[in-house]
Design a protein around this motif. Sequence first.
Motif, mmCIF file in Angstrom:
data_model
loop_
_atom_site.group_PDB
_atom_site.id
_atom_site.type_symbol
_atom_site.label_atom_id
_atom_site.label_comp_id
_atom_site.label_asym_id
_atom_site.label_seq_id
_atom_site.Cartn_x
_atom_site.Cartn_y
_atom_site.Cartn_z
ATOM 1 N N GLN A 135 -5.524 3.740 -1.632
ATOM 2 C CA GLN A 135 -5.487 2.535 -1.394
ATOM 3 C C GLN A 135 -6.201 1.719 -0.166
ATOM 4 O O GLN A 135 -6.924 0.839 -0.339
ATOM 5 C CB GLN A 135 -4.288 1.714 -1.809
ATOM 6 C CG GLN A 135 -3.691 1.821 -3.035
ATOM 7 C CD GLN A 135 -2.058 1.455 -3.232
ATOM 8 O OE1 GLN A 135 -1.442 2.180 -3.026
ATOM 9 N NE2 GLN A 135 -1.863 0.295 -3.491
ATOM 10 N N LYS B 240 -1.803 -12.924 1.462
ATOM 11 C CA LYS B 240 -2.027 -11.452 1.526
ATOM 12 C C LYS B 240 -2.041 -11.042 3.224
ATOM 13 O O LYS B 240 -1.996 -12.078 3.980
ATOM 14 C CB LYS B 240 -3.276 -11.155 0.981
ATOM 15 C CG LYS B 240 -3.553 -11.269 -0.555
ATOM 16 C CD LYS B 240 -4.935 -10.742 -0.745
ATOM 17 C CE LYS B 240 -5.128 -10.768 -2.461
ATOM 18 N NZ LYS B 240 -6.688 -10.670 -2.729
ATOM 19 N N THR C 255 0.888 -1.341 -0.059
ATOM 20 C CA THR C 255 0.012 0.119 0.069
ATOM 21 C C THR C 255 0.843 1.351 -0.070
ATOM 22 O O THR C 255 1.858 1.421 0.838
ATOM 23 C CB THR C 255 -1.141 0.057 1.219
ATOM 24 O OG1 THR C 255 -1.591 -1.179 0.923
ATOM 25 C CG2 THR C 255 -1.699 1.359 1.596
ATOM 26 N N ASP D 156 -2.470 -5.633 2.603
ATOM 27 C CA ASP D 156 -3.264 -5.729 1.257
ATOM 28 C C ASP D 156 -4.591 -4.949 1.593
ATOM 29 O O ASP D 156 -5.208 -4.256 1.012
ATOM 30 C CB ASP D 156 -3.409 -6.956 0.802
ATOM 31 C CG ASP D 156 -2.218 -7.588 0.300
ATOM 32 O OD1 ASP D 156 -1.892 -7.189 -0.817
ATOM 33 O OD2 ASP D 156 -1.378 -8.245 1.116
ATOM 34 N N LYS D 157 -5.269 -5.464 2.781
ATOM 35 C CA LYS D 157 -6.523 -4.722 3.239
ATOM 36 C C LYS D 157 -6.461 -4.422 4.524
ATOM 37 O O LYS D 157 -5.699 -4.898 5.477
ATOM 38 C CB LYS D 157 -7.751 -5.738 3.227
ATOM 39 C CG LYS D 157 -7.853 -5.939 1.619
ATOM 40 C CD LYS D 157 -8.717 -4.806 1.101
ATOM 41 C CE LYS D 157 -8.582 -5.297 -0.517
ATOM 42 N NZ LYS D 157 -9.203 -6.469 -1.106
#
Lengths: 119, 119, 100, 100, 119, 119
Positions: free
Chosen positions: A114, E3, A2, E112-113
């Motif tokens: 992001q 991830k 990110t 990633d998240k």
Amino acid sequence: MTDSILFIMTKPPYGFEEFFAGARASLAMLASGLIGRSTLLLVGDGTLNAVASQDPSAVKMPSNIEAINDLADFEGEVYCIADDLKSRVGEVQVIDGVKMVSWDKARELVSEHQMITTF
Amino acid sequence: MTDSILFIMTKPPYGFEEFFAGARASLAMLASGLIGRSTLLLVGDGTLNAVASQDPSAVKMPSNIEAINDLADFEGEVYCIADDLKSRVGEVQVIDGVKMVSWDKARELVSEHQMITTF
Amino acid sequence: MTSILFVMLKSPHENVNLELVDELGKGSKKAALLFEDAVYYAVDKKQGKHLSEHVDEVFVMADDLAARGFKGKATGMFKEIDYPEAVDVIMERYDRTVTI
Amino acid sequence: MTSILFVMLKSPHENVNLELVDELGKGSKKAALLFEDAVYYAVDKKQGKHLSEHVDEVFVMADDLAARGFKGKATGMFKEIDYPEAVDVIMERYDRTVTI
Amino acid sequence: MAKTMVIHLRTGSMMSMDSNVAVKLARAALEKGYNVHMFGYGEGITVIKEGQDPKRFPNVGKEIGELAAKGMTVVVCETCCMARGIHRGEEVKGTKVGSLTNDFSKFIKEGDKMITIAR
Amino acid sequence: MAKTMVIHLRTGSMMSMDSNVAVKLARAALEKGYNVHMFGYGEGITVIKEGQDPKRFPNVGKEIGELAAKGMTVVVCETCCMARGIHRGEEVKGTKVGSLTNDFSKFIKEGDKMITIAR
């Protein structure tokens, strides 16, 4: 991986430490050199942090104006939903460096970053 | 000198510890022998604590049903604003021992108790 | 087009940021993921209708709904899920999460 | 007749318990004492009007209002006070305090 | 490569069930093979305090320690710890008292998240 | 005889400015000659943790200690302390880790007015 993060600021100033804490976190992202873009978006009660006449010395809290100025030193952007502020306290002077925007711009910011977090 | 206290319960069950904590505090008043009357009044989201089918084991929290039953053992009264519960989840079965009341009764309770606290 | 997952933890009566769903989600694929007291949206007719008008799907944590006494009562657009599925929704199905 | 002082700490947009002022205060002498983010009622026209329709007087902590940038801006029924006066209001002028 | 989920926790261990949600999400993500980074900020730092002993509520400190042993990276903000009188050495084994600039920014970079758990 | 104000505090020292409001009310009441009893419950127990060092925010622990030295009675709930990993002996000098049944009920009994500070 990110490279950009948007901080959505929802809390009013000085009742909570949230705005100061969020601004500091955003500054840390930029200062770390790891995250290219870290941006604040003031919404709802969070827009009240943009009021220029605030005086945190009255309650001995650290200044959210200084926290915003510190961000500017690292090219951090600060946006504020104009309608949300106006609907709360009418037309007031806002801090230099805060860009007053509409929800269209807010949606653009969401697409451009992001990750999104909320304070 | 205070001999009676009303606990206004505003928080829904199991997201917060507030209901359990408030019921425990009310029980402590009665158990102490110092306070003659200690009463719960469920309002707003607090009325959701009266739902009979709750099952706190699903989230491993202590039971608010048991907390209400414990109060009954010490003759603690529990009132719930019927309209607030109905407007949230419709007609549901409520826990035995909870008296469903209107705001008229709530106003009486406020007059009858010397102190009021909120959970 | 960016898809957005709105994460909600607060009771429908406590949440003051629904405007974010209405405004930030405009034109996007969007869903809500409900934890804790936010699961009441699934059984509160008025508040549930409001939410379902603004998102494409709603995920409801089954354990939180059961704790509150409404196991299996989610209907229509509201889908009861467990934690492994919540992880899947967060990690794989939406581009962004926004906690409101 | 019991008089009631409603103590408020939350922003007008965050407070979900205004119903208590409307309902519990019916028929009583009643006032609001505003701390922290609740002081915005004094400068938010719409929310301020709602509150002032439900109480007989409103006390606003002057330091909290100043911190937020609205020193001296409380008008009408909204009266700016300091802590010694707040103590007086709580201890001497009303029978009950109810925090909402 | 697996991830990475970043959990940004800002609610205290007993303030609400938020910290339990964070724990349950982290556990499920680890079991599915994701990397999990948890950053505690503001009140969220309290989850790493050693010696938590909530009689009837889930023990968040213990569960966080177990997940750290299973590979979750847990770091909390030192400034927030100091503000609350919690000092280095009082953290649950396997967790770390760190900083926004050195740790949170790295979590964001690698993530990633992100899911924000806060009120 | 002087009247007694009971302050029922349920917000943590850094969660919001609530604890500062409690301190300011207590100070003003003491200066006007009232007795002041403060009971910390739930998150409110954190105000008596020794060693709080918030760099730029008011130091609530220190201020509570000063007010205790001036005659304010401060007690917090032991069960709530244990849940958060705070143990007897870690409290600010002049404050006490006690209980609902023995202390809070006595505060209520002796109190003339109570103010609840909670979110």
